[in-house]
Design a protein around this motif. Structure first.
Motif, PDB file in Angstrom:
ATOM      1  N   LEU A   1      -9.777  -4.816   1.412  1.00  0.00           N
ATOM      2  CA  LEU A   1      -9.266  -5.016   0.208  1.00  0.00           C
ATOM      3  C   LEU A   1      -8.985  -6.858   0.149  1.00  0.00           C
ATOM      4  O   LEU A   1      -9.406  -7.351  -0.965  1.00  0.00           O
ATOM      5  CB  LEU A   1      -7.911  -4.822  -0.208  1.00  0.00           C
TER       6      LEU A   1
ATOM      7  N   ALA B   1      -8.416  -2.679  -6.435  1.00  0.00           N
ATOM      8  CA  ALA B   1      -7.507  -1.787  -5.877  1.00  0.00           C
ATOM      9  C   ALA B   1      -8.149  -0.093  -5.950  1.00  0.00           C
ATOM     10  O   ALA B   1      -8.216   0.400  -5.009  1.00  0.00           O
ATOM     11  CB  ALA B   1      -6.387  -1.742  -6.537  1.00  0.00           C
TER      12      ALA B   1
ATOM     13  N   THR C   1       0.670   3.310  -1.034  1.00  0.00           N
ATOM     14  CA  THR C   1      -0.048   4.456  -1.199  1.00  0.00           C
ATOM     15  C   THR C   1       0.353   5.413   0.126  1.00  0.00           C
ATOM     16  O   THR C   1       0.495   6.679   0.031  1.00  0.00           O
ATOM     17  CB  THR C   1      -1.524   3.992  -0.791  1.00  0.00           C
TER      18      THR C   1
ATOM     19  N   ALA D   1      -3.437   4.761   2.502  1.00  0.00           N
ATOM     20  CA  ALA D   1      -4.457   3.732   2.895  1.00  0.00           C
ATOM     21  C   ALA D   1      -4.504   3.508   4.444  1.00  0.00           C
ATOM     22  O   ALA D   1      -3.200   3.319   4.733  1.00  0.00           O
ATOM     23  CB  ALA D   1      -4.863   2.940   2.263  1.00  0.00           C
TER      24      ALA D   1
ATOM     25  N   VAL E   1      -3.594   5.418  -7.888  1.00  0.00           N
ATOM     26  CA  VAL E   1      -3.583   3.868  -7.428  1.00  0.00           C
ATOM     27  C   VAL E   1      -3.383   3.108  -8.793  1.00  0.00           C
ATOM     28  O   VAL E   1      -2.775   2.193  -8.517  1.00  0.00           O
ATOM     29  CB  VAL E   1      -5.201   3.758  -7.057  1.00  0.00           C
TER      30      VAL E   1
ATOM     31  N   LEU F   1      -9.357   1.330  -2.573  1.00  0.00           N
ATOM     32  CA  LEU F   1      -8.755   2.213  -1.904  1.00  0.00           C
ATOM     33  C   LEU F   1      -8.783   3.799  -2.291  1.00  0.00           C
ATOM     34  O   LEU F   1      -8.266   4.591  -1.478  1.00  0.00           O
ATOM     35  CB  LEU F   1      -7.045   1.634  -2.484  1.00  0.00           C
TER      36      LEU F   1
ATOM     37  N   VAL G   1      -0.794  -1.240  -0.528  1.00  0.00           N
ATOM     38  CA  VAL G   1      -1.290  -0.420   0.533  1.00  0.00           C
ATOM     39  C   VAL G   1      -0.326   0.405   1.178  1.00  0.00           C
ATOM     40  O   VAL G   1      -0.372   1.879   1.242  1.00  0.00           O
ATOM     41  CB  VAL G   1      -2.096  -1.151   1.730  1.00  0.00           C
TER      42      VAL G   1
ATOM     43  N   ALA H   1      -8.005  -0.613   5.314  1.00  0.00           N
ATOM     44  CA  ALA H   1      -8.141  -0.797   3.757  1.00  0.00           C
ATOM     45  C   ALA H   1      -7.473  -2.132   3.467  1.00  0.00           C
ATOM     46  O   ALA H   1      -7.829  -2.655   2.564  1.00  0.00           O
ATOM     47  CB  ALA H   1      -7.474   0.627   3.259  1.00  0.00           C
ATOM     48  N   THR H   2      -6.570  -2.504   4.179  1.00  0.00           N
ATOM     49  CA  THR H   2      -5.668  -3.695   3.543  1.00  0.00           C
ATOM     50  C   THR H   2      -6.796  -4.836   4.032  1.00  0.00           C
ATOM     51  O   THR H   2      -7.033  -5.661   3.104  1.00  0.00           O
ATOM     52  CB  THR H   2      -4.745  -3.921   4.594  1.00  0.00           C
TER      53      THR H   2
ATOM     54  N   ASP I   1     -13.381   6.014   5.275  1.00  0.00           N
ATOM     55  CA  ASP I   1     -12.722   4.605   5.559  1.00  0.00           C
ATOM     56  C   ASP I   1     -13.208   3.654   5.846  1.00  0.00           C
ATOM     57  O   ASP I   1     -13.021   2.116   5.689  1.00  0.00           O
ATOM     58  CB  ASP I   1     -11.714   5.133   6.613  1.00  0.00           C
TER      59      ASP I   1
END
Length: 341
Positions: free
Chosen positions: A274, A299, A256, A266, A324, A303, A253, A270-271, A188
């Motif tokens: 991104l 993405a 997911t 995610a 994804v 992700l 996100v 992750a956001t 992560d």
């Protein structure tokens, strides 16, 4: 990919922060172009992979390069590191590597009768972690604090890492013998994961000519330095992200987390990654604002490596990348003219 056209070109409201000056973006594109050209003299036929690596560098992230042995993972990491005049350390991850080899250790000095700190391999602007998943999970976990907080704590003392700081790690697929799976917490922390893939026949032919007598890395000269990279990072942070684009990032996100094909979605990190990567991608395109297209293009690399497919998806041989890709097709793009509440 959904075409968004020029409708997302933003108009800033007075209460919003000032953007980076428009004159900075040609300078960024020119400097990044020099780095890209230098890396592509070593890595033939992989422009998308090189662009993603540059995007992660400018977004202050960390890059994970995963593929089978012999396709140029370490070569890409070393080429990117050598193209920048900054401190570079390589750490070869092996089963007997200790956490102190990565972070450093306090050693007793008999002359001063005191303990002194000897930095480990993580103390550099760019750290090349070769075959990271061949070390034990305990050693891999030594990178957690370094990658997230850009600092190292040894014996109760915290040492800050100099900026810019980037970890470029390579790993073999988990099916390969002698590999350990990366902990979810560490995966992560990588902003993006890329795969080199096999080269095309033409690119492989060019590689035979370029690499036949000597390694092109030997002739690779730095085209920028750490101070200039730090300046480019500041420019990227000034790229504007509209409320509608932020909502779209959250929607991707969230999808997911709600997908029946995934048992782990995610994270909020992750956001953030991104959006930060999308800022860098927009700046590389000489654009001072982010489009939904930027999020869609990033993405999968940003992700997919954080996700765990559900049992049903594994039985159906659906990878996280495929999930994804399907989510990007189904998540609607928000109306850019709707005001956020």
């Amino acid at each position: 990919m959904v075409s968004t056209g020029p409708t997302f070109e933003p108009t800033r409201r007075p209460e919003e922060p000032r953007w980076a000056p428009a004159a900075d973006f040609p300078y960024l594109a020119q400097t990044a172009g020099r780095v890209r050209d230098a890396v592509q003299r070593v890595i033939e036929g992989k422009p998308d992979v090189v662009r993603t690596a540059l995007t992660v560098l400018l977004a202050e992230g960390h890059l994970l390069i995963e593929d089978v042995p012999g396709v140029g993972k370490t070569m890409l990491a070393k080429a990117l590191a050598r193209s920048i005049d900054c401190s570079v350390r390589r750490v070869q991850f092996t089963p007997d590597l200790l956490p102190s080899d990565v972070t450093g250790v306090s050693v007793y000095n008999q002359e001063t009768h005191d303990f002194e700190f000897r930095p480990g391999g993580i103390f550099a602007n760019i750290v090349v972690g070769d075959e990271i998943n061949r070390a034990s999970p305990k050693t891999q976990s030594a990178l957690l604090e370094c990658m997230e907080e850009r600092q190292v704590t040894v014996d109760g003392t915290t040492y800050h890492l100099e900026a810019p700081f980037m970890v470029i790690a390579t790993q073999n697929p988990i099916e390969m013998e002698g590999t350990y799976p990366l902990p979810e917490a560490q995966r992560d922390r990588f902003m993006a994961r890329v795969s080199m893939g096999y080269p095309s026949p033409q690119a492989e032919l060019e590689m035979l000519d370029a690499h036949g007598a000597a390694s092109p890395l030997d002739d690779l000269e730095p085209v920028t330095d750490a101070r200039e990279v730090a300046k480019l990072v500041d420019i990227v942070q000034g790229v504007y992200v509209s409320p509608a684009v932020k909502e779209y990032a959250i929607a991707l996100v969230t999808a997911t987390r709600n997908s029946p094909d995934l048992r782990l979605g995610a994270s909020p990190r992750a956001t953030l990654h991104l959006v930060r990567a999308a800022r860098a991608a927009a700046a590389l395109d000489d654009r001072e604002y982010v489009l939904p297209d930027d999020l869609q293009a990033l993405a999968v690399p940003v992700l997919a490596h954080r996700l765990l497919p559900a049992a049903e998806a594994q039985i159906a041989r659906r990878s996280a990348e495929q999930v994804v890709t399907d989510l990007v097709r189904t998540v609607p793009v928000p109306d850019p003219h709707r005001r956020s509440r």
